[in-house]
Each structure stands twice: as C-alpha cells, then as structure tokens.
Design a protein around this motif. Structure first.
Motif, short mmCIF file in Angstrom:
data_model
loop_
_atom_site.label_atom_id
_atom_site.label_comp_id
_atom_site.label_asym_id
_atom_site.label_seq_id
_atom_site.Cartn_x
_atom_site.Cartn_y
_atom_site.Cartn_z
N LEU A 181 0.88 -1.20 0.30
CA LEU A 181 0.24 0.05 0.00
C LEU A 181 1.35 1.68 -0.05
CD1 LEU A 181 -2.84 0.90 -0.11
CD2 LEU A 181 -3.50 0.88 2.64
N ILE A 182 2.04 1.02 0.54
CA ILE A 182 2.98 2.41 0.52
C ILE A 182 4.15 2.04 0.47
CG2 ILE A 182 1.40 4.25 1.43
CD1 ILE A 182 2.75 3.61 4.68
N ALA A 183 5.26 2.36 0.18
CA ALA A 183 6.68 2.09 0.50
C ALA A 183 7.20 2.65 1.37
CB ALA A 183 7.16 2.52 -1.36
N LYS A 184 6.78 2.00 2.45
CA LYS A 184 8.20 1.40 3.46
C LYS A 184 7.15 0.65 5.14
CE LYS A 184 5.43 5.94 4.99
NZ LYS A 184 6.00 7.56 5.82
N ASP A 185 7.73 0.52 6.19
CA ASP A 185 6.81 0.30 6.95
C ASP A 185 7.10 -0.82 7.06
OD1 ASP A 185 6.20 2.77 8.15
OD2 ASP A 185 4.37 2.70 7.97
N GLY A 186 7.75 -1.69 6.20
CA GLY A 186 8.19 -3.30 6.05
C GLY A 186 7.24 -3.73 5.07
N MET A 187 6.31 -2.95 4.10
CA MET A 187 5.29 -3.76 3.25
C MET A 187 6.09 -4.14 2.05
SD MET A 187 2.21 -0.83 3.48
CE MET A 187 1.58 -0.46 5.19
N PRO A 188 6.37 -3.18 1.65
CA PRO A 188 7.76 -3.69 0.95
C PRO A 188 8.78 -4.64 1.01
CG PRO A 188 8.39 -1.47 0.63
CD PRO A 188 7.31 -2.10 2.13
N GLU A 189 8.71 -5.19 1.89
CA GLU A 189 9.55 -6.39 2.44
C GLU A 189 8.88 -7.75 2.44
OE1 GLU A 189 9.96 -3.65 3.68
OE2 GLU A 189 12.04 -3.26 3.46
N VAL A 190 7.19 -7.77 2.89
CA VAL A 190 6.42 -8.81 2.45
C VAL A 190 6.06 -8.58 1.25
CG1 VAL A 190 4.32 -9.38 3.59
CG2 VAL A 190 5.69 -7.98 4.96
N ALA A 191 5.87 -7.75 0.57
CA ALA A 191 6.19 -7.33 -0.83
C ALA A 191 6.47 -8.39 -1.59
CB ALA A 191 5.18 -6.78 -1.41
N GLN A 192 8.01 -8.09 -1.99
CA GLN A 192 8.49 -8.97 -2.40
C GLN A 192 8.52 -10.96 -2.28
OE1 GLN A 192 11.35 -7.56 -3.82
NE2 GLN A 192 12.29 -9.70 -4.66
N LYS A 193 8.85 -11.02 -0.56
CA LYS A 193 8.77 -12.42 -0.51
C LYS A 193 7.61 -13.01 -0.91
CE LYS A 193 8.78 -15.24 3.77
NZ LYS A 193 7.61 -15.16 4.68
N LEU A 194 6.65 -12.06 -1.21
CA LEU A 194 5.04 -12.54 -1.53
C LEU A 194 5.05 -12.88 -2.85
CD1 LEU A 194 1.94 -14.26 -1.35
CD2 LEU A 194 1.38 -12.12 -1.49
N TYR A 195 6.12 -12.10 -3.02
CA TYR A 195 6.36 -11.96 -4.99
C TYR A 195 7.42 -13.72 -5.22
CZ TYR A 195 9.19 -10.84 -9.35
OH TYR A 195 9.04 -11.08 -10.45
N MET A 196 7.91 -13.56 -4.44
CA MET A 196 9.20 -14.45 -5.15
C MET A 196 9.13 -15.71 -4.75
SD MET A 196 11.67 -13.25 -5.59
CE MET A 196 12.86 -14.39 -5.92
N GLU A 197 7.43 -16.08 -3.83
CA GLU A 197 6.99 -17.49 -3.41
C GLU A 197 5.76 -17.97 -4.96
OE1 GLU A 197 4.44 -17.65 -0.24
OE2 GLU A 197 3.46 -19.12 -0.76
N LEU A 198 4.86 -16.54 -5.34
CA LEU A 198 4.78 -17.19 -6.39
C LEU A 198 4.38 -16.94 -7.33
CD1 LEU A 198 1.33 -14.11 -5.26
CD2 LEU A 198 0.89 -16.81 -4.51
N ARG A 199 5.74 -15.97 -8.19
CA ARG A 199 6.48 -16.06 -9.72
C ARG A 199 7.22 -17.78 -9.78
NH1 ARG A 199 12.41 -13.59 -10.13
NH2 ARG A 199 13.18 -15.55 -8.70
N GLU A 200 7.04 -18.61 -8.84
CA GLU A 200 6.97 -19.96 -8.67
C GLU A 200 5.88 -20.55 -9.83
OE1 GLU A 200 10.19 -21.67 -8.68
OE2 GLU A 200 11.44 -19.55 -7.75
N HIS A 201 5.00 -20.31 -9.80
CA HIS A 201 3.45 -20.74 -10.72
C HIS A 201 3.37 -19.52 -11.53
CE1 HIS A 201 4.11 -23.00 -6.83
NE2 HIS A 201 4.17 -22.66 -6.12
N TYR A 202 2.84 -18.61 -11.47
CA TYR A 202 2.74 -17.55 -12.60
C TYR A 202 3.11 -16.44 -13.15
CZ TYR A 202 -1.54 -20.62 -10.71
OH TYR A 202 -2.38 -21.16 -10.15
N ALA A 203 3.24 -15.90 -13.87
CA ALA A 203 3.48 -14.87 -14.41
C ALA A 203 3.01 -13.30 -13.16
CB ALA A 203 3.01 -14.85 -15.45
#
Length: 514
Positions: A426-448
RNA sequence: GCGGGUGUAGCUCAAUGGUAGAGUUCUAGCCUUCCAAGCUAGCUGUGCGGGUUCGAUCCCCGUCACCCGCUCCA
C-alpha cells in the motif's frame, strides 16, 4: 447498387463498440503489439509482439497445444483421441509446394479497370466476343443479366451469337476491344498482373535458379510431409491427428486491420487422419470441439458464428466432401459482420494423394483393424489463426468503464491474462515492500506475477486494469499484525481479505475456473 | 493496386515561414493507510528524403506508415 443513405449500424455488443484506433493505441501504450521496425517507419503487414502481447499469445498457444496434444478431447467412443505434435521447417523442398498446388495455383492474376477503378480476379471474368464488341462479364452471371447488360450497351442480345472465352485465354494484345465488367468504354482493363502470395527465398549463399525456395504459406504441408515418419515412429493408429503451431507467410495484396491480415502470422493447425467413411462424423465432431475451445479461452458465444463456405469460395483442396466451415469472430472492423478466426476443412485425401504422386512414396494406410484394408486416409483440418486469436481475445476483453480511473479495463479470462496477479504494498515503507517481495518470490514460481511498489495505490490499480490483471494483492498495515492481505478483483473492484498462506491457493482456485 | 484522409513528446492534442507548447504518462525524490490524490525536479517530439527560401514542422514534390472505402484474402 446500394444506397449511400444506408442507416448507420448501432453498436450492440462490446466488440462492436470498441474503436480499433483505441485498441491499437492501448496495445502500443502497454506493450501488447508494436509496429514492426517502428523506428524505421514500420513495414506494411508486419507487427511485433511486446512484453505483454507475447505472454498473451503464449498463453493462447499453450492452451491450444494442451487441448490438442497433451489432453486431446474424448472421442465419441469415450476414449481419448490420439494426437501427436511436430515442429517442421518453414522452408521445405520446393517440390512440396508444387504438389500441394501452391505453386501455380496460389497466384491469382488480377486485372484492374481504369475507368471504374475496380479490380477483378482474371479467372473470374469471361469475355463475350461478338462481332460488334467484346463484353467482359463476371463468371456465372445469369443469362437474363447478361442480356440486360448487352441491351444497355446497345448490342445484340442473342447469346449464341457470342463466343464465350475466359479472360486468361484472351490475348493481351486484344484487351483494347474489351468493355470491362462494370465499364462503359472499351480498352480500360489492364493486363493481368500476377499476385503470387508465396514469399520466395534462396537456399544457399549462391543464388541460382536451382536454389529457389518458398517460405511456407501454411503449416499444414509440413504435417503431410511428415505423415509417414510419424506413422513409422510413434505407433499411432487410425484415426489420429498431427498438430503443429508455427509461423506462416503470405504476401497479401492488402494487409489490413492491424494484426488481422498480416504477411507474417502464426497458425495452429491439426490434421486429423481418418477412414473416408468417417470423415463426415469427424468433421462435425471438430466443429463442435473447436467452438468449445474458443469459448474456453473467453470468447463469448455472441461474438462467434459458424459459417459454411459456399461452393465457389472453396479452396483447391476442399472442392469435394464436406467442404469448409469457418468459425468467425465479430471483430470491431467487421461488426456487425464477422471475420474468419478458424477454418475447419475436409481436405479429403487431396494432399496425401498429391504427395504420393509427386514424391513416389507410398502413403496409403494399411488398416489392420479393418481387415487389412488399404486406403488413403481422409483429413479433417481445424486450422486456427493464433495471431487472429490474440486480436479476438484483445477485442473481446476491451471494456469501457467510465466509472474507474483508467476509463477501461481488459477483461481477459483469468487463465489467459498476461499477468495473473500483482503484488502491491500500500505504501513503500513500514516493512511493506519486504513482505511484498517475499510474496512475489513465492508466487512467481507458479504464475506470471507483477510486483509494483512505486506510486500511489490508485495509479497501480489503474495500470493493472489496463493490462487486464485479474487479481491485485495489497499489503497494508494490518498485514504486518495479522498476516492477511486484501485481494482486489479486477472486474468488480471488490476487495476481501485473505491470509498470506491462502494467496497461492486462492489463485489456484480462481485460475482453474473456466 | 485504386480513391480519400491522417502523420507534432510514450499517449491526447495545440502553435508558427524566424529558438515548438499544454495536459497526461513516464523517471527520481518527498508525501501518502485502498482506486490515475498532492508537492518538487527531470526525460522525451515535427515519419523519412528532396525542392523552394537567407531561413521549412508549416509551402511544393516524392516516399513510408496508419485509417476509411473499393479490390483481394487457398
């Protein structure tokens, strides 16, 4: 002739309301389709697929391959059909194109009329050669109409007084005597000009007349050329299919309508070989199977129609048997009419017979299940345009919605969307980008998957709408405490919360829905 | 291939025979707790080639591309 005051058609469905101009602009703006060699001013009839276009095209291609080769349909007897794939060379021995009828038969000499600016296929024009004048008419004209025209021109109406000659058989030196099919004066027809629709090339560094070769105008011939090799190597038995996806090239007279008629395009073709007595049954089977497939990739019923070819528009290989049926799509530029998306042709045994004759190789099938009967199999060919399919899917998906910031969204069926989901902190601070990155790394193994951190959330939703991403997962403050994210659905813009652990199952569940 | 139209920034559009401008997008930064918000800064352009002219994005010619109509589309 039709009146110039014909009423304007009112747009009824979405695909009619889509202005081509806007669709082309979106394709360029977001990276679906670019003009080929754009920085050099483009090249008529050629287009490039951008980052999202190639994802979309690959998705469509892979779904076709899966539905044909990996999980072919269940046949009338309840057993899965047998279909194998190949990938043949674009350039084959030029003799193959002589046998197939493309050399010689694949060029249509045309004549233009200087007076009326009309153009005709020379072999569709006949000349009534009378004592007073030679009158050109379209082939197959009713006797009444011929007489009407003769009367109008002030000529004798007794048709038996005329010698009827096909235009290609008339000496060009005598064209000056001819009154064109729609003309009033003589001598307005140009000499026939050859439009050979096959691209020529040379094999080998030295260009000699022996080295002439052609870029394939259809992928089908590569299948017929490999029919024997496939039979000898893969233990398939009649009936069975051979499928191929690949580029084909036609030097179209007039490329038009974006990627609809381009000179380089991609086909998805399957040749279904069967006993002649079963051809009709399989012809009908494949029409239904193919219609169902287009629906499965998100093309709606109202945008599709099935149309049987008239006898006079049948191609050289489909003159006999069941003929040809087109699956047509209501493209923005044909609406309210339809344009060809796929052709399903009964090619009878034309191609194999030709290749047997020209190559000297025995191509008959020995059918041990039919009491050792020998026969030349008949062929049912569902031949779909992948490039046209992409355009149909784009047009179908284009949805105008003034209520949202982007003003439109691409309503792709989730399983063909170029990006299946976007991960947005939602915003680019408070640890959110890090959580997003982690989720992204997990999902991209399965989908674009897209990961987008920059700019405010509204702009990012708008961008995902324009590229047709069905789901956006947003990480907010609550995510940091309760491990949940919001998922925003593209079409409704509705949001619900799911736990981080459930994001992948959520996607799996929704992407498998048809 | 014929007839008509259009070509200015990634997009939508202005302007001018004399140093090309806006909105938007995009990029960077700040800010921002859910739908293109706000502030600051920045990048980017007259399709291409010739002619006329002291000087052409503008006028002329050619060419290329796209759009519409015709034609064609195994």
């Amino acid at each position: 002739m039709s009146s110039s005051a014909a009423p304007k058609q009112t747009p009824e469905t979405n695909s009619e309301a889509v202005p081509m101009k806007d669709l082309v602009a979106l394709c360029k703006r977001r990276g679906f389709v670019f003009p080929a060699s754009d920085i050099y001013g483009g090249l008529n009839g050629f287009w490039d697929f951008g980052p999202l276009g190639v994802e979309l095209k690959n998705n469509l291609r892979d779904l076709w391959w899966k539905s044909m080769v990996i999980t072919p349909p269940i046949g009338p007897d309840g057993e899965p059909l047998s279909i194998v794939g190949i990938d043949s060379a674009i350039i084959q021995n030029p003799k193959a194109w002589v046998a197939s009828g493309h050399v010689g038969g694949f060029s249509d000499p045309m004549v233009d009329c200087r007076e009326t600016k009309l153009r005709y296929r020379a072999d569709h024009v006949v000349v009534y050669q009378g004592d007073k004048a030679w009158v050109a008419m379209m082939e197959g004209e009713e006797t009444d109409d011929v007489q009407k025209r003769l009367k109008k021109l002030g000529l004798p109406q007794d048709i038996s007084a005329y010698k009827i000659v096909a235009l290609p058989d008339v000496d060009v030196a005598e064209y000056g005597k001819i009154i064109g099919p729609d003309a009033k004066e003589t001598g307005t027809l140009t000499p026939p000009r050859d439009f050979n629709l096959m691209f020529e090339t040379r094999v080998g560094a030295l260009a000699t007349s022996d080295s002439l070769a052609y870029l394939r105008p259809e992928t089908a011939q590569g299948i017929f050329l490999n029919y024997k090799n496939v039979l000898d190597s893969s233990r398939v038995k009649m009936p069975f299919g051979i499928a191929q996806i690949g580029k084909a090239f036609r030097n179209e007279v007039t490329p038009r309508n974006f990627i609809y008629r381009s000179r380089e395009f991609e086909q998805m073709e399957m040749e279904w070989f069967c006993h002649p007595s079963e051809a009709k049954m399989w012809f009908e089977f494949w029409i239904e199977a193919r219609r169902a497939w287009w629906k499965s990739v998100g093309v709606s019923d109202s945008s599709l129609q099935i149309r049987k070819h008239d006898q006079d528009e049948l191609s050289h290989y489909a003159k006999t048997g069941e003929g040809t049926v087109d699956i047509e799509f209501k493209f923005p530029f044909t609406a309210p009419g339809f344009g060809e998306l796929e052709g399903i042709a009964h090619r009878s045994n034309f191609d194999l017979t030709q290749h047997q004759e020209h190559s000297g190789q025995k191509l008959e099938y020995l059918d041990q299940a039919r009491d050792n009967e020998r026969y030349m199999p008949h062929v049912i060919e569902p031949a779909a345009g992948l490039t046209r399919g992409v355009l149909a899917v784009l047009a179908e998906a284009y949805t105008i919605d003034p209520s949202r910031p982007s003003g439109l969204y691409m309503n792709f069926a989730p399983h063909i969307a170029p990006k299946k989901a976007a991960i947005l902190p939602l915003i680019a601070k408070d640890g959110m980008p890090e959580v997003a990155q982690k989720l992204y790394m997990e999902l991209r193994e399965h989908y674009a998957i897209d990961l987008d951190i920059k700019q405010n959330i509204g702009k990012r939703y708008a961008r995902q709408d324009e590229i047709g991403t069905p789901y956006c997962f947003t990480i907010d403050n609550d995510t940091m405490t309760d491990q949940t994210v919001t998922v925003r659905e593209r079409n409704t813009m509705a949001q619900e919360r799911v736990s981080l652990d459930n994001v992948l199952p959520y996607l799996q569940k929704n992407l498998s829905k048809k």
